[in-house]
Design a protein around this motif. Structure first.
Motif: not given
Length: 75
Positions: A3-4, A52-55, A72-75
């Protein structure tokens, strides 16, 4: 599988415009990178919240900034 963050990993471009001046906003990276002297070196899983990634997005012209979340997405 992993998860990235799609923004951190270059999978999704940041396409946002400043609400004050209309110029394109730039990605300043994850907010956690600004919170402590060692936070850029910590494992991402220790600070990413609930998928979630907060930018930090900022305008290089008028210096407006805002936080934005990417799922976040699965790669």
């Amino acid at each position: 599988m992993e998860i990235v963050c799609p923004v951190c990993n270059g999978l999704t471009p940041v396409e946002a415009f400043c609400p004050q001046c209309g110029e394109p906003m730039l990605d300043g990276g994850p907010v956690e990178d600004y919170l402590g002297s060692y936070s850029p070196y910590m494992e991402k899983s220790t600070w990413q919240e609930q998928n979630y990634c907060i930018h930090l997005l900022y305008c290089p012209d008028c210096h407006y900034d805002v936080r934005a979340a990417w799922e976040m997405v699965i790669v």
